[in-house]
Each structure stands twice: as C-alpha cells, then as structure tokens.
Design a protein around this motif. Structure first.
Motif, PDB file in Angstrom:
ATOM      1  N   VAL A   1       0.808  -1.095  -0.023  1.00 56.46           N
ATOM      2  CA  VAL A   1       0.155  -0.004   0.172  1.00 56.46           C
ATOM      3  C   VAL A   1       0.890   1.288  -0.080  1.00 56.46           C
ATOM      4  O   VAL A   1       0.458   2.284  -0.849  1.00 56.46           O
ATOM      5  N   ILE A   2       1.996   1.427   0.880  1.00 51.70           N
ATOM      6  CA  ILE A   2       2.809   2.351   0.939  1.00 51.70           C
ATOM      7  C   ILE A   2       3.641   2.561  -0.320  1.00 51.70           C
ATOM      8  O   ILE A   2       3.764   3.677  -1.034  1.00 51.70           O
ATOM      9  N   ALA A   3       3.999   1.618  -0.992  1.00 53.40           N
ATOM     10  CA  ALA A   3       4.845   1.556  -2.211  1.00 53.40           C
ATOM     11  C   ALA A   3       3.519   2.153  -3.555  1.00 53.40           C
ATOM     12  O   ALA A   3       4.292   2.839  -4.241  1.00 53.40           O
ATOM     13  N   ILE A   4       2.530   1.710  -3.261  1.00 56.00           N
ATOM     14  CA  ILE A   4       1.513   2.455  -4.377  1.00 56.00           C
ATOM     15  C   ILE A   4       1.320   3.749  -4.051  1.00 56.00           C
ATOM     16  O   ILE A   4       1.428   4.658  -5.196  1.00 56.00           O
ATOM     17  N   LEU A   5       1.312   4.129  -2.886  1.00 56.76           N
ATOM     18  CA  LEU A   5       1.398   5.838  -2.503  1.00 56.76           C
ATOM     19  C   LEU A   5       2.491   6.617  -2.956  1.00 56.76           C
ATOM     20  O   LEU A   5       2.425   7.682  -3.493  1.00 56.76           O
ATOM     21  N   LEU A   6       3.794   5.771  -2.707  1.00 61.40           N
ATOM     22  CA  LEU A   6       4.963   6.587  -3.065  1.00 61.40           C
ATOM     23  C   LEU A   6       5.045   6.704  -4.462  1.00 61.40           C
ATOM     24  O   LEU A   6       5.488   7.708  -4.968  1.00 61.40           O
TER      25      LEU A   6
ATOM     26  N   LYS B   1       5.403  10.029  -6.574  1.00 58.83           N
ATOM     27  CA  LYS B   1       6.660  10.079  -7.353  1.00 58.83           C
ATOM     28  C   LYS B   1       7.916  10.281  -6.420  1.00 58.83           C
ATOM     29  O   LYS B   1       8.800  10.994  -6.634  1.00 58.83           O
ATOM     30  N   LYS B   2       7.968   9.531  -5.285  1.00 54.73           N
ATOM     31  CA  LYS B   2       8.988   9.696  -4.530  1.00 54.73           C
ATOM     32  C   LYS B   2       9.722   8.267  -4.634  1.00 54.73           C
ATOM     33  O   LYS B   2       9.501   7.121  -4.989  1.00 54.73           O
TER      34      LYS B   2
ATOM     35  N   LYS C   1       3.025  -6.279 -11.742  1.00 54.25           N
ATOM     36  CA  LYS C   1       1.894  -5.689 -12.144  1.00 54.25           C
ATOM     37  C   LYS C   1       1.580  -4.350 -12.093  1.00 54.25           C
ATOM     38  O   LYS C   1       1.170  -3.648 -12.948  1.00 54.25           O
ATOM     39  N   LEU C   2       1.924  -3.823 -10.891  1.00 52.45           N
ATOM     40  CA  LEU C   2       1.733  -2.577 -10.725  1.00 52.45           C
ATOM     41  C   LEU C   2       2.774  -1.571 -10.762  1.00 52.45           C
ATOM     42  O   LEU C   2       2.878  -0.372 -10.459  1.00 52.45           O
ATOM     43  N   ASN C   3       3.827  -2.230 -11.083  1.00 54.92           N
ATOM     44  CA  ASN C   3       5.148  -1.284 -11.438  1.00 54.92           C
ATOM     45  C   ASN C   3       5.503  -0.432 -10.325  1.00 54.92           C
ATOM     46  O   ASN C   3       5.682   0.521 -10.075  1.00 54.92           O
ATOM     47  N   LEU C   4       5.866  -1.354  -8.939  1.00 53.81           N
ATOM     48  CA  LEU C   4       6.236  -0.765  -7.978  1.00 53.81           C
ATOM     49  C   LEU C   4       7.555  -0.879  -7.505  1.00 53.81           C
ATOM     50  O   LEU C   4       8.013  -1.839  -8.011  1.00 53.81           O
ATOM     51  N   LYS C   5       8.171   0.253  -7.055  1.00 48.40           N
ATOM     52  CA  LYS C   5       9.614   0.068  -6.535  1.00 48.40           C
ATOM     53  C   LYS C   5       9.626  -0.590  -5.137  1.00 48.40           C
ATOM     54  O   LYS C   5       9.592  -0.060  -4.183  1.00 48.40           O
ATOM     55  N   THR C   6       9.965  -1.990  -5.260  1.00 51.47           N
ATOM     56  CA  THR C   6      10.037  -2.673  -4.097  1.00 51.47           C
ATOM     57  C   THR C   6      11.001  -3.784  -4.243  1.00 51.47           C
ATOM     58  O   THR C   6      11.551  -3.955  -5.176  1.00 51.47           O
ATOM     59  N   GLU C   7      11.392  -4.320  -3.137  1.00 46.46           N
ATOM     60  CA  GLU C   7      12.429  -5.374  -2.845  1.00 46.46           C
ATOM     61  C   GLU C   7      11.859  -6.214  -1.997  1.00 46.46           C
ATOM     62  O   GLU C   7      11.639  -6.012  -0.855  1.00 46.46           O
ATOM     63  N   ILE C   8      11.500  -7.687  -2.541  1.00 44.25           N
ATOM     64  CA  ILE C   8      10.811  -8.729  -1.670  1.00 44.25           C
ATOM     65  C   ILE C   8      11.956  -9.370  -1.103  1.00 44.25           C
ATOM     66  O   ILE C   8      12.930 -10.236  -2.003  1.00 44.25           O
ATOM     67  N   ILE C   9      12.261  -9.627   0.098  1.00 42.77           N
ATOM     68  CA  ILE C   9      13.450 -10.445   0.853  1.00 42.77           C
ATOM     69  C   ILE C   9      12.583 -11.478   1.560  1.00 42.77           C
ATOM     70  O   ILE C   9      11.877 -11.456   2.452  1.00 42.77           O
ATOM     71  N   GLN C  10      12.904 -12.865   0.785  1.00 46.97           N
ATOM     72  CA  GLN C  10      12.219 -14.065   1.499  1.00 46.97           C
ATOM     73  C   GLN C  10      13.320 -14.500   2.630  1.00 46.97           C
ATOM     74  O   GLN C  10      14.049 -15.528   2.225  1.00 46.97           O
ATOM     75  N   LYS C  11      13.284 -13.871   3.752  1.00 42.66           N
ATOM     76  CA  LYS C  11      14.123 -14.159   4.935  1.00 42.66           C
ATOM     77  C   LYS C  11      13.543 -14.074   6.027  1.00 42.66           C
ATOM     78  O   LYS C  11      12.533 -13.373   6.024  1.00 42.66           O
TER      79      LYS C  11
END
Length: 217
Positions: A87-92, A96-97, A120-130
């Motif tokens: 949700v925060i990634a969508i808002l960022l 345009k942050k 699919k939503l073109n979000l700036k994220t890093e998914i860390i499976q740890k």
C-alpha cells in the motif's frame, strides 16, 4: 473513476489520493481476493472486498504522512499479503518519491505473491524472503510494523538487528493501550501518537528513538 469506488476510499480524502492510485488499490484488492482462494493470505473472516479496503488498505495508507521521505528505503518487517508495504509502495509511486520499499516475508508463496503484485503494478519494491530475525546490521528509513509481532519483540529486533533507522510505526489495536504502557516499563521511547482512521479504539505510534531500560537488581 466510478463514484462508488471513490466513496469506498473517502477516509483517505485528506491524503490527496490520485485516480491512478485508486485503480492500483482496486487491482491489488482483486489480486488478494483471487490469490486468497489458493493460499491463506488473510483470514476468511475479513476477506470481502469492503473489509479489505477498510480494514487493510485504508488502515495501511493512513501512515503515509509519517513515513520519512528523506531516506531512499523504508522497510515492512513482516509483510504477509503486503500490508502496509505494498500500500505504501503504491502511494510512493503516486507521489513520485524515489523510495524503495523493502518487504520481509519468509513465506515462499506469500513472497511470490508480493513479487507478482509489485511487477503488475510497477512498484519500487524489494521482496526479501528471509527471516528478518536472522538479519544483521540493517539500515533503512521508516520501519513499519503491522500485525507482525508484539511491540516489545519488535523493539528488541530493531535494537539488535538495525544499525540505523529513522522511525518505527506501530499499528496498535483495541488492546494497544495496555500493551504500550507495559512496553514503556522496559523502554525509553521518543514517540508521538496518531488516532486511527479506521477504528476509534485503535491508534498509531511513531517512534523516533529507542533505548532499553537497565533493569535494577
């Protein structure tokens, strides 16, 4: 944009949410509903569309004004289905942050879901499976903790495993006041409170500094 959809997010009117953001929220909700039939993303008790919007998306989105924009990362320490990280990634993205949202989720299936949503939503994220409890010397801006672990456990985690952070945002539920008062017995915290948009008995705590109290013999 359908007026009914806008009305569903009326509690976010003060956040100046864009038309594109509403569309992303709708897409995300649809993906949750679809995936929840395969894996247990969230409780079946609250998996209707309106429940997801009110109890999860709006609840998560309300912290955007206390996320620190002066850092290039923010971290969701136990993301699950993506609340609040996605949700925060969508808002960022809408704001345009240029801030990457790191989402820690040790579940293989949930991590894959988060990657799918991000793509699919073109979000700036890093998914860390740890398991974040096994990580060391972490650095980030804002740390987000929602329905993850007890407050005292999260504070221990941050104290021991993060070498630098800006602030920690806690989502406190109906029993949150008692939990918070008990936590203050063991921790000195520089904090502020914010009333929740979604529940009169809930509130948010924004912690800037933490220091564990030394127990006296």
């Amino acid at each position: 944009m359908d007026q009914e959809i806008k009305n569903s997010y009326s509690k976010l009117s003060g956040l100046n949410v864009s038309r594109e953001t509403f569309s992303d929220f709708e897409s995300y909700t649809s993906m949750i509903l679809e995936k929840n039939e395969e894996i247990n993303l969230m409780s079946n008790k609250f998996n209707e569309k309106n429940d997801i919007i009110e109890r999860h998306i709006i609840d998560s989105a309300q912290i955007i004004d206390i996320v620190d924009f002066n850092y290039n990362t923010t971290t969701d320490i136990g993301s699950g289905s993506g609340m609040p990280g996605i949700v925060i990634a969508i808002l960022l993205k809408s704001l345009k942050k240029n801030i990457k949202v790191k989402l820690y989720e040790k579940s293989y299936h949930k991590s894959n879901f988060l990657r799918d949503v991000s793509s699919k939503l073109n979000l700036k994220t890093e998914i860390i499976q740890k398991n974040i409890f096994e990580e060391r010397k972490l650095e980030t801006g804002t740390i987000m903790s929602r329905a993850f672990k007890p407050m005292s456990v999260v504070l221990d985690l941050v104290n021991e495993n993060f070498s630098n952070f800006s602030n920690i945002i806690f989502f406190m539920g109906k029993s949150g006041r008692k939990i918070f008062q008990n936590t203050l017995r063991n921790w000195d915290l520089d904090y502020s409170e914010k009333k929740s948009l979604t529940n009169e008995e809930s509130f948010l705590i924004n912690v800037k500094k933490i220091k564990k109290k030394i127990k006296k013999n």
